[in-house]
Every structure is written in C-alpha cells, then in structure tokens.
Design a protein around this motif. Structure first.
Motif, mmCIF file in Angstrom:
data_model
loop_
_atom_site.group_PDB
_atom_site.id
_atom_site.type_symbol
_atom_site.label_atom_id
_atom_site.label_comp_id
_atom_site.label_asym_id
_atom_site.label_seq_id
_atom_site.Cartn_x
_atom_site.Cartn_y
_atom_site.Cartn_z
ATOM 1 N N ILE A 178 0.819 -1.216 0.000
ATOM 2 C CA ILE A 178 0.000 0.000 0.000
ATOM 3 C C ILE A 178 0.851 1.263 0.000
ATOM 4 C CG2 ILE A 178 -1.796 1.294 1.214
ATOM 5 C CD1 ILE A 178 -2.839 -1.338 2.321
ATOM 6 N N THR A 179 1.816 1.326 0.934
ATOM 7 C CA THR A 179 2.606 2.555 1.067
ATOM 8 C C THR A 179 3.531 2.772 -0.129
ATOM 9 O OG1 THR A 179 2.507 2.386 3.480
ATOM 10 C CG2 THR A 179 4.202 3.806 2.564
ATOM 11 N N PHE B 99 2.783 2.038 -3.112
ATOM 12 C CA PHE B 99 1.850 2.578 -4.100
ATOM 13 C C PHE B 99 1.594 4.066 -3.846
ATOM 14 C CE2 PHE B 99 -2.544 3.598 -5.252
ATOM 15 C CZ PHE B 99 -2.603 3.213 -6.577
ATOM 16 N N ALA B 100 1.261 4.394 -2.581
ATOM 17 C CA ALA B 100 0.950 5.783 -2.228
ATOM 18 C C ALA B 100 2.159 6.693 -2.413
ATOM 19 C CB ALA B 100 0.466 5.850 -0.775
ATOM 20 N N ILE C 293 -6.428 8.465 -2.173
ATOM 21 C CA ILE C 293 -5.649 7.297 -1.736
ATOM 22 C C ILE C 293 -6.093 6.775 -0.373
ATOM 23 C CG2 ILE C 293 -3.318 6.618 -0.949
ATOM 24 C CD1 ILE C 293 -2.215 8.443 -3.165
ATOM 25 N N LEU D 275 -7.582 3.262 0.718
ATOM 26 C CA LEU D 275 -6.707 2.090 0.737
ATOM 27 C C LEU D 275 -6.232 1.780 2.153
ATOM 28 C CD1 LEU D 275 -4.459 2.740 -2.415
ATOM 29 C CD2 LEU D 275 -6.337 1.099 -2.192
ATOM 30 N N TYR D 276 -6.009 2.832 2.943
ATOM 31 C CA TYR D 276 -5.565 2.653 4.328
ATOM 32 C C TYR D 276 -6.745 2.381 5.259
ATOM 33 C CZ TYR D 276 -0.926 4.260 2.962
ATOM 34 O OH TYR D 276 0.304 4.357 2.372
ATOM 35 N N TRP E 22 -9.609 0.925 4.548
ATOM 36 C CA TRP E 22 -10.151 -0.419 4.336
ATOM 37 C C TRP E 22 -9.045 -1.396 3.962
ATOM 38 C CZ3 TRP E 22 -13.388 3.569 1.933
ATOM 39 C CH2 TRP E 22 -14.522 3.841 2.703
ATOM 40 N N ALA E 23 -7.883 -1.221 4.586
ATOM 41 C CA ALA E 23 -6.741 -2.090 4.272
ATOM 42 C C ALA E 23 -7.027 -3.554 4.596
ATOM 43 C CB ALA E 23 -5.500 -1.621 5.038
ATOM 44 N N ILE F 7 -9.219 -5.299 1.996
ATOM 45 C CA ILE F 7 -8.473 -5.333 0.732
ATOM 46 C C ILE F 7 -7.435 -6.454 0.764
ATOM 47 C CG2 ILE F 7 -6.782 -4.087 -0.689
ATOM 48 C CD1 ILE F 7 -8.292 -1.500 0.045
ATOM 49 N N ALA G 194 -2.280 0.167 9.246
ATOM 50 C CA ALA G 194 -2.525 1.051 8.100
ATOM 51 C C ALA G 194 -3.111 2.396 8.529
ATOM 52 C CB ALA G 194 -3.456 0.360 7.110
#
Length: 484
Positions: free
Chosen positions: A72-73, A75-76, A121, A124-125, A127-128, A131, A149
């Motif tokens: 995730i991170t 990506f961000a 973004i 994403l955190y 609802w980590a 996901i 997250a």
C-alpha cells in the motif's frame, strides 16, 4: 614554429578552461546531489528503523507492517513522489528564468493537486484489512495490517509535503536545510522508538507514533524555514493565483506520477514473481537482500537524478542549451564513476556481503550467486537516473511514461517470466529480465537525449513558463544574490 607554439598555448588554455568549467559544474551538481542523497537515505532509514522495531514487538506485527509498507505505502509514495515531479520541472525552469515568485505559486498549486490525490488514496488505508483479505492474506495478518494502516494516514500527507518542499527548495539550491532536518528526524526516531517500544513497551502505537513524530518534525522545520522569511524571492505568501492553470499542472503531475510509479512498482512485480519459483522462501529472502542493497545504493543515484533535473531545468530556464548539455555530461560522468566503484566492491565482497543481512547459509549462497547480477544492477542504477533526471528537467514525463510501460512491462517482466519459468533459470532468470528492462529503458532515454534539439527544448520551456506566468503582486523585488 611560432604557429605551433600558438596552437599549443591555445590547446593548454582550452584544457584549463575545460577543467574550470567541470569544477564549477561539479560544485553546482554536488550542491544539490549531496543534501539530496543524505535526505533520501535518512527518510528511507526511518521506514527501515520502524520495521526493525516492529520485529521486536512480534512476528505478526512485523509481517503486517511489511505488507502495508510493500503493497500500500509503496503505491501511495509512488503516486505522491511521481506527481510532485511536475513541481521539480517547473521550479527548476522558473528559477533559471528568474521568475522567482512563480516558484511559490507552483508550490501552492502542487499542494492543491496532491491534497486531492491524497484524499483519493486514503480509502486504501481505511479499508486495508478487507483489501488484504481480498488478495488472499490470512485473517490474522489482514486484521493487524488494518490497524497499522490507520497509523500511516498522517504519513501520506507527510509524503506530499516532503516531496514538494524538497523539490521547491532544491531548485533554488537551498536543500541543505532539508538534509539537516532529515538527519535530525532520523536520530529522533531512533531515540523515540527505543524509549516507546523497548523501555515503555507501547508496542505498535509506540513504533508508529515515533515514526509520525519524527517525520512531521522535519516538515514543521521546513515550513518554518519557508514561511519565516528564508526564501524571500520565491515565497511571497499565499496567492489566489494558485487556483489558476490547475488543469494544465494536474496533467503534468499525472504524467509524472505514472512515469515514477511504473519505475517504483517494477521491483515489487518481480518480487511477486519470485514467490512462484522453486524454494520460494529462500528465493524471496535472497532477492529481497539484493534489492535492499540496490535500494540503499540507488539513493545515491536518485540524488544525482534530482541534481540533474535541477541543473537541466535551470539552464533551460536561462535559455542556455549548451550549458544544459554540459551539465548532463558532468552528471553522467560523476554518477557512472561512483557506480563503477560499487560494481567492483560488490564483486570483490560477493562471498561475504550477504552475512550482514542473514545467518542462513542457503540464503547467503544464493545471494553470492546473484552478486554478478547485483553488481550490474547497481552499475545501471548509476546511469539510468541521470537520464530520468534529464527527462524530468526537460518536462518529458508523458513520453517517458510510455517508454517505461514498453521497456519494463512489455520487455522486462515477460522476459523475466520466460527465463525464470520456461528456461528454468529461476530467480536468476527473473533478475536478468529486470536488468534487460532497465537497460532497454536506459538505451531509449540515451537515444532521446542524444537526438534532442536542445535549442528547441529551450523554446518549449520558455513557452510553458510564459504561458503559465502570473505577474508578481509584490512591488518589492530583492536582489538575486540573497538566494545563494
């Protein structure tokens, strides 16, 4: 005889003049590259230190943190850093063109665009956990990763301000302040992590809280520096002009984001492929060690990327095509020499290098087998960032995004799969594919740079700056020397 003597004296003067030009350009290059390298190593170190302290809390916490950081991170951060590269282009060219007040306006426009991107973004955190369950992770890891997250949400906005302020300050040769603040933040983080996690036993809140405090200490310091009057020519306060030309800058930002994300995600795709090889645990461990070494050394290359971008942007803004080409040659020579030194060092230490990261003989043996590929990767990573810096400095982000898709995902990844699975070269095959993708991208950028009409690039940079120019609302214009 007199003619021969005159020719010798002329050649001697030219050599001395060339040495002087190289020395002057090298000083300008290192003024940006040195602090940039230190800043990136410190910033990357904060994430690594947090991971180390997560390991002291528990294996589940460590694995969950690694999931959030990798999936995730990464990506961000790729999106934030990539989109901020548009500011790097514009500030570099504006500084060269002496449109100093526009740099502050560009900074504000970038904040508006990146704030919208950060808000997009955030889910994403938030609802980590669901996901990660969706992609097949266990309930235990997903639940823990979901908690971790949420602690990363302030870090998303840290990425935004960190990238934009760094590009804004380094374009005007003021990024030494960022290096000092980043180094101080790293030391604060180590101290707070030890106190919160080891001494007080606060667990995840201690490790993540320490990271948040350390990151935002540097950002607050940068705000004080910019708003407190240390950038008198480039920061004239908040302006309503920041809301004009947002669509044009957003397009350049998105192009930059795509270009950088495709590069940052490339290694992640290859690590994912490594999981499907025989003896995947050892393969991933060995590949990860090699990539960690590559990333640490890549921080030097990225420092030169930033410096090249600034130097090319400055000279294009000054309408000096010859100086832009000379800056590229000096940056390429310097970075390549450093890359060659690491190439030789890695080959010389290939049998002992891995023991700094693991005690497993199996993993160490595989790292040793991969050391030749590691050495070539490091050498390529000293050359490729220079041409990426040229592309950002000249504003070629949208073109390079297509180049990255073709070289990385049409050549590199399929070739890695073919060599790893079909040719049964396993992890070596994946890495050869990765190197071929990077090499192809480098060759394309070398060709583009060599064939570029730099006088035309000067005209394009001038047209962009004039098209987005907003008259300075302030009547008081300070002397240019106050910037240096």
């Amino acid at each position: 005889m007199e003619r021969m003597l005159e020719d010798k004296l002329l050649q001697s003067d030219e050599r001395q003049d060339l040495k002087g030009r190289i020395w002057i350009e090298s000083k300008k290059l290192w003024t940006v590259a040195g602090p940039s390298i230190l800043t990136r190593i410190s910033s990357f170190g904060i994430l690594v230190v947090t991971q180390a302290f997560m390991g002291h809390i528990g294996e589940t916490e460590l694995s969950s943190y690694a999931l959030v950081l990798t999936l995730i991170t990464r990506f961000a951060n790729g999106i934030m850093l990539g989109m901020a590269c548009a500011l790097e282009t514009l500030c570099g060219q504006a500084f060269g063109a002496k449109q100093y007040h526009m740099m502050g306006i560009y900074l504000q426009r970038s904040w508006i665009i990146l704030t919208i991107a950060a808000i997009i973004i955030l889910p994403l955190y938030i609802w980590a956990a669901p996901i990660l369950r969706l992609v097949g992770e266990s309930d235990e890891l997903s639940e823990m990763a979901g908690q971790i997250a949420l602690w990363f949400i302030p870090i998303v906005f840290y990425f935004m301000f960190s990238a934009t302020l760094q590009f804004y300050l380094q374009a005007q040769l003021k990024n030494s302040i960022i290096a000092w603040l980043s180094s101080a933040s790293f030391m604060i983080h180590v101290a707070l992590s030890w106190i919160f996690v080891i001494k007080l036993g606060w667990g995840i809140p201690g490790a993540m809280g320490s990271m948040i405090v350390a990151c935002w200490v540097s950002i607050i310091g940068e705000f004080i520096y910019v708003f407190g009057g240390w950038c008198p020519l480039t920061w004239r306060g908040f302006s309503k002009s920041a809301f004009s030309e947002l669509w044009s800058m957003a397009w350049l930002s998105v192009s930059s984001g795509v270009m950088m994300c495709l590069e940052l995600w490339y290694n992640a795709v290859l690590i994912l492929l490594a999981g499907y090889m025989k003896n995947a645990t050892v393969a991933i461990a060995a590949f990860s060690i090699c990539l960690n070494i590559t990333v640490w050394i890549l921080m030097i290359g990225i420092g030169f990327l930033s410096a090249t971008c600034v130097r090319v942007g400055n000279e294009l803004g000054r309408r000096d095509a010859k100086a832009a080409k000379f800056a590229i040659k000096v940056a390429l020579s310097t970075s390549s020499a450093i890359g060659l030194a690491f190439f030789i060092l890695i080959l010389g230490l290939r049998n002992v290098l891995s023991y700094a990261f693991t005690s497993s003989i199996q993993v160490a043996k595989m790292v040793s087998e991969l050391s030749v590929l590691l050495a070539f990767s490091v050498l390529l990573n000293s050359i490729q960032p220079i041409f990426t810096g040229v592309a950002i400095g000249a504003g070629w982000q949208s073109v390079v995004a297509y180049v990255n898709i073709g070289c990385y995902y049409v050549i590199g990844v399929p070739l890695g799969i073919l060599l790893g699975c079909v040719a049964h070269l396993q992890i070596q095959g994946i890495w050869i594919g990765m190197i071929c993708g990077i090499a192809a991208q480098t060759l394309v950028l070398v060709f583009m740079t060599g064939k570029t009409d730099w006088d035309l690039q000067v005209e394009k940079a001038t047209a962009r700056l004039e098209g987005w120019f907003v008259p300075d609302e302030s009547k008081d214009v300070d002397d240019v020397t106050s910037i240096a």
